[in-house]
Design a protein around this motif. Structure first.
Motif, PDB file in Angstrom:
ATOM      1  N   UNK A  84       0.830  -1.240   0.209  1.00 50.32           N
ATOM      2  CA  UNK A  84      -0.093   0.068  -0.229  1.00 50.32           C
ATOM      3  C   UNK A  84       0.963   1.307   0.181  1.00 50.32           C
ATOM      4  N   UNK A  85       1.743   1.197   0.793  1.00 50.74           N
ATOM      5  CA  UNK A  85       3.041   2.417   0.773  1.00 50.74           C
ATOM      6  C   UNK A  85       3.440   2.516  -0.592  1.00 50.74           C
ATOM      7  N   UNK A  86       3.910   1.575  -1.203  1.00 51.72           N
ATOM      8  CA  UNK A  86       4.644   1.728  -2.254  1.00 51.72           C
ATOM      9  C   UNK A  86       3.406   2.127  -3.613  1.00 51.72           C
ATOM     10  N   UNK A  87       2.539   1.891  -3.490  1.00 51.57           N
ATOM     11  CA  UNK A  87       1.302   2.243  -4.453  1.00 51.57           C
ATOM     12  C   UNK A  87       1.040   3.649  -4.156  1.00 51.57           C
ATOM     13  N   UNK A  88       1.007   4.051  -2.890  1.00 51.43           N
ATOM     14  CA  UNK A  88       0.454   5.476  -2.586  1.00 51.43           C
ATOM     15  C   UNK A  88       1.553   6.274  -3.056  1.00 51.43           C
ATOM     16  N   UNK A  89       2.705   5.849  -2.857  1.00 56.23           N
ATOM     17  CA  UNK A  89       3.869   6.895  -3.196  1.00 56.23           C
ATOM     18  C   UNK A  89       4.094   6.804  -4.709  1.00 56.23           C
ATOM     19  N   UNK A  90       3.769   5.764  -5.487  1.00 58.34           N
ATOM     20  CA  UNK A  90       3.754   5.804  -6.856  1.00 58.34           C
ATOM     21  C   UNK A  90       2.750   6.648  -7.286  1.00 58.34           C
ATOM     22  N   UNK A  91       1.577   6.676  -6.635  1.00 56.52           N
ATOM     23  CA  UNK A  91       0.532   7.445  -7.502  1.00 56.52           C
ATOM     24  C   UNK A  91       0.633   9.007  -7.032  1.00 56.52           C
ATOM     25  N   UNK A  92       1.271   9.078  -5.876  1.00 57.85           N
ATOM     26  CA  UNK A  92       1.866  10.574  -5.814  1.00 57.85           C
ATOM     27  C   UNK A  92       2.741  11.167  -6.628  1.00 57.85           C
ATOM     28  N   UNK A  93       3.543  10.059  -7.126  1.00 58.08           N
ATOM     29  CA  UNK A  93       4.360  10.426  -8.089  1.00 58.08           C
ATOM     30  C   UNK A  93       3.772  10.692  -9.545  1.00 58.08           C
ATOM     31  N   UNK A  94       2.734   9.846  -9.899  1.00 59.63           N
ATOM     32  CA  UNK A  94       2.071  10.063 -10.991  1.00 59.63           C
ATOM     33  C   UNK A  94       1.369  11.552 -10.891  1.00 59.63           C
ATOM     34  N   UNK A  95       0.915  11.857  -9.636  1.00 61.54           N
ATOM     35  CA  UNK A  95      -0.069  13.045  -9.689  1.00 61.54           C
ATOM     36  C   UNK A  95       1.117  14.275  -9.904  1.00 61.54           C
ATOM     37  N   UNK A  96       2.402  14.112  -9.460  1.00 60.28           N
ATOM     38  CA  UNK A  96       3.301  15.217  -9.934  1.00 60.28           C
ATOM     39  C   UNK A  96       3.436  15.035 -11.353  1.00 60.28           C
ATOM     40  N   UNK A  97       3.532  14.079 -12.084  1.00 64.62           N
ATOM     41  CA  UNK A  97       3.397  13.942 -13.433  1.00 64.62           C
ATOM     42  C   UNK A  97       2.294  14.631 -14.153  1.00 64.62           C
ATOM     43  N   UNK A  98       1.168  14.472 -13.430  1.00 67.28           N
ATOM     44  CA  UNK A  98      -0.096  15.185 -14.088  1.00 67.28           C
ATOM     45  C   UNK A  98       0.156  16.660 -13.879  1.00 67.28           C
ATOM     46  N   UNK A  99       0.421  16.986 -12.832  1.00 64.78           N
ATOM     47  CA  UNK A  99       0.758  18.602 -12.458  1.00 64.78           C
ATOM     48  C   UNK A  99       1.813  19.113 -13.610  1.00 64.78           C
ATOM     49  N   UNK A 100       2.918  18.380 -13.887  1.00 63.43           N
ATOM     50  CA  UNK A 100       3.820  18.873 -15.042  1.00 63.43           C
ATOM     51  C   UNK A 100       3.245  18.774 -16.209  1.00 63.43           C
TER      52      UNK A 100
END
Lengths: 795, 81, 124
Positions: A84-100
């Protein structure tokens, strides 16, 4: 294509929110299959969408995440906290990419490296196949070298990689990041790379964006080499042995069965199919349709094949052959057999090479098998939470704001009509005309009110909009503090004006932090007190009339009033006399004073230089107030009350020294007219005894400009009784006027610092009315000498 | 000489060594519109490659060495068409 | 003007396909799932359908099967677009009544070419 990016960003954020919710749900109930399927569906959709915009790094990460989630869904993988931690981190990263993506319109290759890190983390979890299912050879292969799936390679490399793997070669993915100062060690990484054995693909990327030339240090290596080689791993290890710490070697594996045909849609950068191939694809597809079992759809399919083939003929400039096609179609329809059309196709389009297409084996597929092969896909899904394409409209914030400010102007202009009616009556004595104007005014008033209501409705947002971030926040904070906390949210459907909802996010987050940090105890401490180990944090909202109530409560250790008193004394917020007299309710309000913090050290979590005073100020700026209740040992409760909408404020107009001011009616308890002798002096404070309650009296004029009006001269005095937190204050004014709806505008620039005013409003005759902020008007009074008097008077 | 600076172009020959990176960079800075002739170049030291990647000069002739040519093409360099 | 119905539950995908199709001068309608698509198909004729597979309530297979069983409707070509590249999905798509199967994401120029061929227009 900027519309597409905009749409993608909006949908991606919705999907990410859903993804985070499902992960959190799964964390509490790992065997919730519905959440699992929903999670997979959301990730799958997001991955699909990401392929439509320029974000290869995002697609790669999502692909691996989807694989991993698929493995969990199919029971090949366990849903653990770590996962769960890894997935949440990963999707946080994806959210950053969406911002970018939103900022730049594309996701730069510079994110590839970071993406690879997440991919590796996900793969590390995915490789953790339960022993019973892992074949020995697989486990061995995995331990000897790290593997990467073909989908995680840069898209440009995937085509080459696929061909190599199809040819049965082993393939190694090499990432070489030379040290920055490698040139000084006599190394030439590019040369080493060029000499890589059995190299089949490679590219050179810069780890950072290039600086302007005059800032470039040519002797500082910033390159990264990404390579594919068919050489055996030991050979490659030997080749890079001097720079082994800067090189990463991974065996490439095919993650999914490779698809035949349709090369045009493979993402390997192959050139677009030439028309002949496209024609061939279409022909093959029509043959496949014709080969389908004859059922109720036969006629329809036949007709559609006819339409496709006739389109093809016309596109090829052979439209005159359509008659023959028609004949073949009608014959096929009559005999209920596709054979005539098949024959026609054979004659018309000389059969060429491509006989390896998938449909060759499908005749063997019995109908029942085909039907049963589809259940997963055909199964009805729960209706999507998102609205249908046709029933909602996305309107930009600016348009709504423009609409709202027009409504505001209409309300003001409408007031002008009322002003005109009284002017006509007063100055020209035309009562008939005045009455008519009033009638029209009444009509416009009603329409304006309805319009105002309608626009308000559009601006209404449910609290869920801010609450949706809280489960994650609480989870992360609790984890960091080593506490067990259950978050209960009640009334997330309650709605309020968008601006209120959005401005409340930060205060509420602060209150949550406060509860987790100071309120809820550690599991051990709770156990020792006989409480359940898991603390409860509850957020509840409800609407009452035109106000919204929000409660943030916990069942933690509560607040010790003695501690607060001591602290207030240390900080010189109270003197000794006040210390003895102050009541328990007032003590708690001290927490909202600027500079007051109960935590003895500034903690990582709630001590961010933001105190409860900021919470209070924010809420007051929104026209609301905060109250705090606490029972030591039992818990703490913050109660926020706010107006439903910011649009229109009802004010009582008062006159002081010939000037008009507005007072928000929600702060007004009553208005009274008293004789000057009713004012008494108690200690240094003027006060009024009203129904056996002593109420301190302040002159508004004195508050505003320091002049004390002579009260003795007047026959009667006008006093507005205001409610301030737990106390009441009488405000001495020259006169009261009517109450009025106004559109409150915050003060611009420098004036905003003059916090005795909540804002200004335009009146019907074009004059500007200053609206007072009762809370701040008396703040200075209470923080100076007033507090002791207050404490004594309101007991 | 592995690097021959002309008026409006620079010719890189054989193995261009690490020492050439600095002069190449300052020459490209002074001649932003210059062209690079790589015809007889067989290898560029990584430092020089970095300079070309950062400066993105126009290429007059790509290398005849097929391997180096492929690498440079993969970095986006090509002869004017 | 020829009309195309784009059927997909993801708004982003619908917009992507819409932009490509509109660049060919086609009029584009959208549907969120098979149910909505069928409703639209029953009320007005389309010259082409571009259909996703996985959608809530009624997926692409069921939509096409239902469409092809309406003899009174003009039976025009349908392109099935899916993220699945497996043979089994293709076979199912053709049996349901798709006239072409493309794997997502479909490059704009690829979709344009196929649409033009199926609609009988000379590729530009």
């Amino acid at each position: 294509m900027s519309n597409l990016i905009e749409q993608f960003v909006v949908e991606a954020r919705e999907l990410l929110q859903g993804i985070s919710e499902q992960i959190l749900a799964l964390e509490t109930q790992p065997d919730n299959t519905e959440a699992m399927h929903e999670l997979f569906r959301l990730v799958h959709t997001l991955k699909g969408n990401s392929g439509l915009v320029e974000a290869p790094a995002m697609t790669r990460v999502l692909h691996v995440a989807e694989d991993l989630i698929g493995a969990v869904r199919d029971g090949r993988q366990v849903f653990s906290r770590e996962l769960a931690d890894t997935l949440l981190d990963t999707f946080d990263f994806v959210a950053c990419l969406v911002d970018e993506l939103e900022r730049e319109g594309t996701v730069q290759a510079s994110y590839d490296h970071e993406a690879n890190r997440y991919i590796q983390q996900l793969q590390a979890l995915g490789g953790n196949v339960p022993e019973t299912e892992a074949t020995p050879s697989q486990t061995q292969a995995e331990t000897s070298a790290e593997t990467v799936s073909i989908e995680t390679l840069p898209v440009e490399a995937q085509g080459v990689a696929r061909r190599c793997l199809q040819a049965g070669h082993t393939l190694c993915w090499i990432v070489y990041e030379p040290e920055a100062d490698c040139f000084f060690k006599g190394e030439d990484p590019f040369l080493l790379v060029r000499q890589t054995p059995a190299l089949c693909w490679g590219r050179i990327v810069s780890r950072k964006p290039w600086p302007p030339l005059d800032a470039l240090d040519p002797y500082h290596c910033v390159l990264r080499f990404e390579l594919l080689s068919e050489a055996p791993l030991p050979e490659l290890e030997a080749h890079f042995r001097y720079v082994a710490d800067q090189v990463q070697l991974c065996t490439v594996v095919a993650a999914q069965p490779t698809a035949p045909a349709d090369t045009a849609t493979e993402a390997d950068g192959a050139p677009v199919q030439v028309s002949a191939e496209a024609i061939d694809q279409i022909l093959q597809a029509q043959r496949a349709v014709l080969d389908s079992p004859v059922d109720e759809g036969f006629d329809g399919r036949l007709q559609a094949v006819g339409a496709a083939l006739s389109g093809l003929l016309q596109a090829m400039g052979r439209g005159d052959e359509c008659t023959a096609l028609e004949a073949a179609l009608s014959e096929a329809r009559q005999v209920r057999n596709p054979e005539p059309v098949r024959r026609w196709m054979e004659q018309t389009f000389a059969m060429q090479e491509n006989q390896t297409a998938p449909e060759t084996n499908q005749q063997a597929l019995p109908e029942s098998a085909a039907e049963s092969a589809s259940p997963a896909a055909t199964e009805a899904r729960p209706a999507g939470q998102r609205s249908r394409s046709s029933s909602t409209l996305r309107v930009s914030q600016e348009r709504i704001d423009a609409l709202m400010s027009l409504v505001g102007e209409l309300v003001v202009a409408k007031n002008g009509l009322a002003y005109l009616a009284s002017k006509v009556q007063r100055d020209y004595e035309l009562s008939e005309l005045s009455r008519e104007i009033k009638m029209h005014y009444a009509v416009i008033h009603r329409i304006a009110e309805e319009l105002q209501d309608a626009v308000m409705q559009v601006r209404m947002l449910p609290f869920a909009h801010v609450f949706q971030r809280f489960p994650r926040l609480v989870r992360d904070l609790a984890r960091r503090l080593g506490k067990e906390v259950r978050l209960e949210i009640i009334g997330e459907d309650t709605e309020a004006d968008k601006r209120i909802i959005e401005s409340l996010a930060d205060p509420l987050i602060h209150l949550i932090r406060n509860s987790l940090d100071h309120g809820i105890e550690s599991p051990e401490e709770r156990r020792a007190c006989g409480k359940p180990e898991t603390g409860l944090l509850r957020i509840r909202t409800r609407q009452e009339g035109d106000r919204i109530w929000i409660e943030v409560s916990d069942d933690g250790r509560g607040i010790d009033p003695e501690k607060i008193k001591r602290k207030a004394y240390e900080k010189e917020l109270l003197d000794e006399a006040a210390l003895e007299r102050i009541g328990p309710t007032e003590v708690l309000q001290l927490l909202f004073r600027p500079g007051f913090s109960t935590a003895s050290s500034v903690s990582d979590i709630s001590g961010r230089g933001v105190g409860l005073d900021v919470v209070k100020r924010t809420v007051e700026q929104l026209g609301g107030n905060v109250r705090l209740e606490s029972e030591p040992g039992k818990g703490t409760r913050f109660i926020l009350s706010l107006p439903l909408s910011m649009m229109v404020t009802q004010v009582l107009i008062v006159e002081v020294a010939g000037q008009l001011y507005g007072l928000p009616v929600e702060a007004v308890v009553e208005t009274v007219r008293i004789a000057p002798e009713d004012i008494q002096r108690i200690q240094h404070q003027e006060a009024l005894v009203l129904r056996n309650q002593v109420i301190p009296v302040e002159s508004l004029q004195y508050r505003l400009n320091g002049c004390k009006p002579s009260i003795e001269a007047a026959d009667t005095l006008a006093v507005v009784v205001l409610q301030l937190d737990t106390t009441r204050v009488g405000l001495l004014v020259d006169d009261f006027r009517e109450t009025m709806d106004v559109v409150l505008k915050p003060l611009p620039g420098v004036l905003a610092g003059l916090s005795v005013y909540a804002g200004s409003a335009l009146l019907g005759d074009g004059t500007v009315l200053m609206i007072l902020n009762p809370q701040t008007l008396f703040a200075s009074c209470r923080s100076n000498s007033g507090s002791e008097a207050f404490a004594s008077l309101t007991m | 000489m592995p690097v021959e600076f002309r008026k409006r172009s620079v010719r890189l020959v054989d193995h261009v060594s690490v020492e050439e990176a600095e002069p190449l960079l300052s020459w490209l800075q002074d001649h932003p519109r210059a062209q690079v002739n790589l015809k007889d170049c067989r290898h560029l030291h990584t430092a020089c490659l970095q300079v070309l990647l950062a400066a993105q000069p126009r290429i007059r002739v790509m290398p005849s060495d097929p391997d180096l040519r492929r690498w440079l093409e993969s970095c986006g360099f090509h002869e004017p068409s | 003007m020829k009309r195309v119905l784009v059927v997909d539950d993801a708004p982003t995908v619908r917009m992507y396909h819409r932009e490509i199709l509109e660049s060919l001068g086609l009029a584009v309608d959208e549907a969120y799932n098979g149910v909505e698509a069928l409703e639209k198909a029953l009320t007005q004729p389309y010259d082409l359908y571009v259909v996703d597979i996985n959608m809530p309530e009624m997926d692409g297979y069921r939509f096409l099967r239902a469409l092809r069983q309406q003899p009174e409707l003009p039976q025009t070509p349908a392109i099935m677009v899916s993220t699945e590249a497996a043979d089994i999905d293709r076979v199912q798509a053709f049996q349901a009544g798709a006239n072409l199967y493309l794997v997502k994401p479909v490059k704009p120029e690829v979709l344009r070419q196929y649409v033009q061929l199926l609609l009988g227009e000379k590729p530009s």
